[in-house]
Design a protein around this motif. Structure first.
Motif, PDB file in Angstrom:
ATOM      1  N   THR A   5      21.755  49.498   0.112  1.00 25.22           N
ATOM      2  CA  THR A   5      22.779  48.549   0.561  1.00 25.22           C
ATOM      3  C   THR A   5      23.373  49.016   1.893  1.00 25.22           C
ATOM      4  O   THR A   5      23.520  48.219   2.823  1.00 25.22           O
ATOM      5  CB  THR A   5      23.882  48.412  -0.516  1.00 25.22           C
ATOM      6  N   ALA A   6      23.677  50.309   1.966  1.00 25.31           N
ATOM      7  CA  ALA A   6      24.244  50.860   3.204  1.00 25.31           C
ATOM      8  C   ALA A   6      23.298  50.630   4.382  1.00 25.31           C
ATOM      9  O   ALA A   6      23.722  50.216   5.465  1.00 25.31           O
ATOM     10  CB  ALA A   6      24.529  52.351   3.033  1.00 25.31           C
ATOM     11  N   LEU A   7      21.997  50.869   4.179  1.00 26.21           N
ATOM     12  CA  LEU A   7      21.018  50.693   5.263  1.00 26.21           C
ATOM     13  C   LEU A   7      20.957  49.230   5.705  1.00 26.21           C
ATOM     14  O   LEU A   7      20.871  48.945   6.901  1.00 26.21           O
ATOM     15  CB  LEU A   7      19.625  51.156   4.817  1.00 26.21           C
ATOM     16  N   GLY A   8      21.020  48.319   4.756  1.00 27.06           N
ATOM     17  CA  GLY A   8      20.999  46.889   5.090  1.00 27.06           C
ATOM     18  C   GLY A   8      22.218  46.507   5.918  1.00 27.06           C
ATOM     19  O   GLY A   8      22.113  45.801   6.917  1.00 27.06           O
ATOM     20  N   LEU A   9      23.382  47.001   5.498  1.00 28.87           N
ATOM     21  CA  LEU A   9      24.608  46.717   6.250  1.00 28.87           C
ATOM     22  C   LEU A   9      24.506  47.324   7.648  1.00 28.87           C
ATOM     23  O   LEU A   9      24.816  46.657   8.644  1.00 28.87           O
ATOM     24  CB  LEU A   9      25.826  47.293   5.510  1.00 28.87           C
ATOM     25  N   GLY A  10      24.031  48.567   7.717  1.00 30.06           N
ATOM     26  CA  GLY A  10      23.901  49.267   9.006  1.00 30.06           C
ATOM     27  C   GLY A  10      22.967  48.519   9.948  1.00 30.06           C
ATOM     28  O   GLY A  10      23.274  48.346  11.134  1.00 30.06           O
ATOM     29  N   LYS A  11      21.844  48.068   9.436  1.00 27.10           N
ATOM     30  CA  LYS A  11      20.879  47.337  10.275  1.00 27.10           C
ATOM     31  C   LYS A  11      21.456  46.012  10.748  1.00 27.10           C
ATOM     32  O   LYS A  11      21.272  45.618  11.912  1.00 27.10           O
ATOM     33  CB  LYS A  11      19.572  47.094   9.509  1.00 27.10           C
ATOM     34  N   GLY A  12      22.169  45.337   9.860  1.00 25.46           N
ATOM     35  CA  GLY A  12      22.813  44.074  10.233  1.00 25.46           C
ATOM     36  C   GLY A  12      23.833  44.283  11.347  1.00 25.46           C
ATOM     37  O   GLY A  12      23.890  43.523  12.316  1.00 25.46           O
ATOM     38  N   TRP A  62      27.620  45.331  16.858  1.00 21.27           N
ATOM     39  CA  TRP A  62      29.006  45.608  16.477  1.00 21.27           C
ATOM     40  C   TRP A  62      29.275  47.114  16.419  1.00 21.27           C
ATOM     41  O   TRP A  62      28.346  47.930  16.349  1.00 21.27           O
ATOM     42  CB  TRP A  62      29.304  45.021  15.086  1.00 21.27           C
ATOM     43  N   LYS A  63      30.573  47.455  16.415  1.00 20.81           N
ATOM     44  CA  LYS A  63      30.976  48.867  16.293  1.00 20.81           C
ATOM     45  C   LYS A  63      31.444  49.193  14.876  1.00 20.81           C
ATOM     46  O   LYS A  63      31.938  50.288  14.605  1.00 20.81           O
ATOM     47  CB  LYS A  63      32.098  49.176  17.287  1.00 20.81           C
ATOM     48  N   THR A  64      31.337  48.240  13.986  1.00 14.22           N
ATOM     49  CA  THR A  64      31.773  48.416  12.594  1.00 14.22           C
ATOM     50  C   THR A  64      31.163  49.672  11.974  1.00 14.22           C
ATOM     51  O   THR A  64      29.993  49.966  12.186  1.00 14.22           O
ATOM     52  CB  THR A  64      31.322  47.195  11.762  1.00 14.22           C
ATOM     53  N   LYS A  65      31.986  50.412  11.210  1.00 10.87           N
ATOM     54  CA  LYS A  65      31.493  51.589  10.470  1.00 10.87           C
ATOM     55  C   LYS A  65      31.330  51.227   8.999  1.00 10.87           C
ATOM     56  O   LYS A  65      32.206  50.580   8.418  1.00 10.87           O
ATOM     57  CB  LYS A  65      32.528  52.717  10.549  1.00 10.87           C
ATOM     58  N   VAL A  66      30.230  51.666   8.429  1.00 13.58           N
ATOM     59  CA  VAL A  66      30.017  51.511   6.993  1.00 13.58           C
ATOM     60  C   VAL A  66      30.503  52.782   6.299  1.00 13.58           C
ATOM     61  O   VAL A  66      30.049  53.877   6.633  1.00 13.58           O
ATOM     62  CB  VAL A  66      28.525  51.279   6.658  1.00 13.58           C
ATOM     63  N   LEU A  67      31.453  52.630   5.384  1.00 16.04           N
ATOM     64  CA  LEU A  67      31.883  53.756   4.556  1.00 16.04           C
ATOM     65  C   LEU A  67      31.224  53.582   3.197  1.00 16.04           C
ATOM     66  O   LEU A  67      31.633  52.743   2.389  1.00 16.04           O
ATOM     67  CB  LEU A  67      33.412  53.780   4.421  1.00 16.04           C
ATOM     68  N   ALA A  68      30.159  54.347   2.977  1.00 19.14           N
ATOM     69  CA  ALA A  68      29.379  54.231   1.742  1.00 19.14           C
ATOM     70  C   ALA A  68      29.854  55.305   0.774  1.00 19.14           C
ATOM     71  O   ALA A  68      29.713  56.500   1.035  1.00 19.14           O
ATOM     72  CB  ALA A  68      27.888  54.394   2.045  1.00 19.14           C
ATOM     73  N   ILE A  69      30.453  54.878  -0.333  1.00 22.82           N
ATOM     74  CA  ILE A  69      31.015  55.813  -1.299  1.00 22.82           C
ATOM     75  C   ILE A  69      29.930  56.212  -2.298  1.00 22.82           C
ATOM     76  O   ILE A  69      29.496  55.387  -3.107  1.00 22.82           O
ATOM     77  CB  ILE A  69      32.203  55.168  -2.055  1.00 22.82           C
ATOM     78  N   ALA A  70      29.517  57.478  -2.222  1.00 19.08           N
ATOM     79  CA  ALA A  70      28.472  57.951  -3.145  1.00 19.08           C
ATOM     80  C   ALA A  70      29.050  57.987  -4.560  1.00 19.08           C
ATOM     81  O   ALA A  70      30.020  58.687  -4.820  1.00 19.08           O
ATOM     82  CB  ALA A  70      27.990  59.338  -2.727  1.00 19.08           C
ATOM     83  N   VAL A  71      28.448  57.221  -5.481  1.00 15.82           N
ATOM     84  CA  VAL A  71      28.960  57.164  -6.852  1.00 15.82           C
ATOM     85  C   VAL A  71      28.280  58.196  -7.749  1.00 15.82           C
ATOM     86  O   VAL A  71      28.530  58.244  -8.944  1.00 15.82           O
ATOM     87  CB  VAL A  71      28.814  55.739  -7.466  1.00 15.82           C
ATOM     88  N   LEU A  72      27.408  58.992  -7.168  1.00 15.77           N
ATOM     89  CA  LEU A  72      26.815  60.118  -7.889  1.00 15.77           C
ATOM     90  C   LEU A  72      26.647  61.280  -6.904  1.00 15.77           C
ATOM     91  O   LEU A  72      26.904  61.123  -5.712  1.00 15.77           O
ATOM     92  CB  LEU A  72      25.486  59.730  -8.543  1.00 15.77           C
ATOM     93  N   ALA A 121      23.652  64.122  -0.069  1.00 13.76           N
ATOM     94  CA  ALA A 121      22.722  64.713   0.904  1.00 13.76           C
ATOM     95  C   ALA A 121      21.453  63.855   1.013  1.00 13.76           C
ATOM     96  O   ALA A 121      20.968  63.562   2.117  1.00 13.76           O
ATOM     97  CB  ALA A 121      22.366  66.138   0.491  1.00 13.76           C
ATOM     98  N   GLU A 122      20.970  63.442  -0.151  1.00 15.11           N
ATOM     99  CA  GLU A 122      19.776  62.587  -0.190  1.00 15.11           C
ATOM    100  C   GLU A 122      20.029  61.255   0.525  1.00 15.11           C
ATOM    101  O   GLU A 122      19.189  60.765   1.286  1.00 15.11           O
ATOM    102  CB  GLU A 122      19.498  62.286  -1.660  1.00 15.11           C
ATOM    103  N   GLN A 123      21.205  60.690   0.284  1.00 16.45           N
ATOM    104  CA  GLN A 123      21.540  59.416   0.921  1.00 16.45           C
ATOM    105  C   GLN A 123      21.652  59.593   2.439  1.00 16.45           C
ATOM    106  O   GLN A 123      21.202  58.742   3.204  1.00 16.45           O
ATOM    107  CB  GLN A 123      22.852  58.859   0.364  1.00 16.45           C
ATOM    108  N   ARG A 124      22.238  60.733   2.857  1.00 17.06           N
ATOM    109  CA  ARG A 124      22.374  60.983   4.302  1.00 17.06           C
ATOM    110  C   ARG A 124      21.015  61.126   4.965  1.00 17.06           C
ATOM    111  O   ARG A 124      20.828  60.699   6.110  1.00 17.06           O
ATOM    112  CB  ARG A 124      23.201  62.254   4.546  1.00 17.06           C
ATOM    113  N   ASP A 125      20.041  61.705   4.253  1.00 19.24           N
ATOM    114  CA  ASP A 125      18.685  61.824   4.798  1.00 19.24           C
ATOM    115  C   ASP A 125      18.112  60.442   5.121  1.00 19.24           C
ATOM    116  O   ASP A 125      17.500  60.241   6.174  1.00 19.24           O
ATOM    117  CB  ASP A 125      17.750  62.517   3.786  1.00 19.24           C
ATOM    118  N   ILE A 166      26.736  54.583   9.726  1.00 19.39           N
ATOM    119  CA  ILE A 166      27.002  54.767   8.288  1.00 19.39           C
ATOM    120  C   ILE A 166      27.519  56.167   7.988  1.00 19.39           C
ATOM    121  O   ILE A 166      26.896  57.154   8.369  1.00 19.39           O
ATOM    122  CB  ILE A 166      25.709  54.542   7.462  1.00 19.39           C
ATOM    123  N   ASP A 167      28.651  56.242   7.300  1.00 21.41           N
ATOM    124  CA  ASP A 167      29.139  57.509   6.747  1.00 21.41           C
ATOM    125  C   ASP A 167      28.934  57.478   5.242  1.00 21.41           C
ATOM    126  O   ASP A 167      29.457  56.588   4.574  1.00 21.41           O
ATOM    127  CB  ASP A 167      30.639  57.677   7.020  1.00 21.41           C
TER     128      ASP A 167
END
Ligand SMILES: *Cc1c(COP(=O)(O)O)cnc(C)c1O
Length: 290
Positions: free
Chosen positions: A173-180, A186-196, A200-204, A215-216
Motif C-alpha cells: 500500500t505504501a509503495l502504491g501511495l508513493g508511486k502515485g 507532489w511533496k506529500t510524505k507517506v507515514l507508513a505505520i508498521a503493524v508488525l 527493516a524489511e519494509q524499508r528495503d 515514504i517513512d
C-alpha cells in the motif's frame, strides 16, 4: 464472464480527534465494500483484470484464518463469476466469521499445515497444475498490479496533503501511495505505520523502489507484534470509535490511528482507512472490551 472490477472513488471526510492539532481528513476506503477490506479490494483490481485478460476464471490464493485478503478474493470471485480457492494455513480444524463468509461466497478452502504452507508454488502445481483456468494470486495479493491499484487512491484526492498515514504490513500500500505521489510531482510524505516487527524489511522494499524520499516506515507502534494488542491501544480504540462513529480494528487501522494521535503532525493530513473492520468481531477482543 463478467468484467469490470470497480473500486468506486471512496469519500474523503473531515475527522475530529480530541487534542489533535493538524487538519485531519479520513479517506474512507472502509466504505468501498461492507464486508471486504478496502485496501485488499484495491490491491485485487488489476490482478483480476490481468487474470481475465489471460482468460482465467479461477483465482487460487493463500491466507490465514483471519486474512482480509482471503475474504476479499472470495467476495471478488463471487461478484465477478470467478471460481476461488484458497490454501488455508491451519494446523488444526478452525471455524470463524472470516471462513464462514468466505465459504458463503463459494470459496474452496484447502487447509494445509504450517509446514506445507511454506511451499506455495508446489501446492499450486500439485492441486491445480492440470487446471488451465487456475490463476496464481500471491499471498496478500502482493504484486505490481496491487501497487498499481493503490495509486488510484492518490488520483482520487483533490488536494496535495502534507502527510498520508496508514497501517502497513507488506508495504505494498505504501509503495502504491508513493508511486502515485511521485507521478503527481507532489511533496506529500507517506507515514507508513508498521503493524508488525518488520520495519527493516519494509524499508528495503521502499529503497528498492527509490521511494525513500516519499515514504517513512515508522517502527514502534506495533504494540508487541502482529495482532498483538496493549491496554492503551484498546482504550484508545474504544474511545475513538465511540467519539467518531468510525469502526477500527486492533490489527491494522487502530494501530495506525493510535500512532497518528501520538505523532500529532502539523499541516493537512489524510488518514487512509484501509478497511479490515471484520477483524474487530473476533471473540478474542470481546473479552478485552470493558
Ligand atoms: C492488509 C492490510 C493492511 C496492510 O497493507 P499492506 O499493503 O500489506 O502494507 C492494512 N490495513 C488493512 C485493513 C489490511 O487488511
Amino acid at each position: 464472464m463478467k468484467t469490470g472490477f470497480h473500486t468506486h472513488c471512496s469519500a474523503l471526510e473531515e475527522l475530529y480527534l480530541n487534542g489533535f492539532e493538524g487538519r485531519l481528513y479520513i479517506k474512507r476506503d472502509d466504505l468501498i465494500h461492507p464486508i471486504v477490506s478496502g485496501n485488499k479490494w484495491r490491491k485485487l483490481k488489476f490482478v483480476i483484470i490481468k487474470a481475465q485478460a489471460e482468460g482465467k476464471n479461477h483465482l487460487v490464493t493463500f491466507g490465514g484464518a483471519y486474512s482480509n485478503h482471503l475474504l476479499a478474493t472470495a467476495c471478488a470471485g463471487a461478484t465477478l463469476g470467478l471460481k476461488t480457492s484458497c490454501f488455508l494455513r491451519a494446523d488444526e480444524a478452525i471455524a470463524n466469521h472470516y471462513l464462514t463468509a468466505a465459504k458463503l461466497y463459494g470459496m474452496n478452502l484447502i487447509p494445509v499445515s504450517r509446514e506445507g504452507y511454506r511451499h506455495k508454488e508446489e501446492l499450486f502445481r500439485e492441486h491445480f497444475g492440470a487446471d488451465k483456468q487456475a490463476y496464481y494470486v500471491a499471498e496478500g495479493g502482493e504484486s505490481t498490479e496491487a501497487i498499481q491499484g493503490v495509486t488510484e487512491i492518490i488520483e482520487e484526492l483533490e488536494f496535495e496533503p502534507d502527510y498520508i498515514l496508514h497501517a502497513s504490513a507488506t508495504a505494498t500500500t505504501a509503495l502504491g501511495l508513493g508511486k502515485g505521489i511521485q507521478s503527481k510531482g507532489w511533496k506529500t510524505k507517506v507515514l507508513a505505520i508498521a503493524v508488525l516487527k518488520n520495519a527493516a524489511e519494509q524499508r528495503d522494499k521502499v529503497q528498492q523502489n527509490n521511494l525513500s524520499d516519499t515514504i517513512d516506515i515508522l517502527d514502534g507502534f506495533h504494540h508487541g507484534g502482529y495482532a498483538k494488542t496493549s491496554e492503551p491501544l484498546m482504550l484508545f480504540l474504544q474511545q475513538t470509535i465511540a467519539s467518531t462513529g468510525i469502526m477500527l480494528d486492533p490489527v491494522y487501522t487502530g494501530k495506525a490511528l493510535f500512532a497518528l494521535n501520538e505523532i500529532n503532525p502539523k499541516g493537512r493530513i489524510v488518514f487512509l482507512h484501509t478497511g479490515g473492520t471484520m477483524g474487530i468481531f473476533s471473540d478474542a477482543y470481546a473479552k478485552l472490551i470493558g
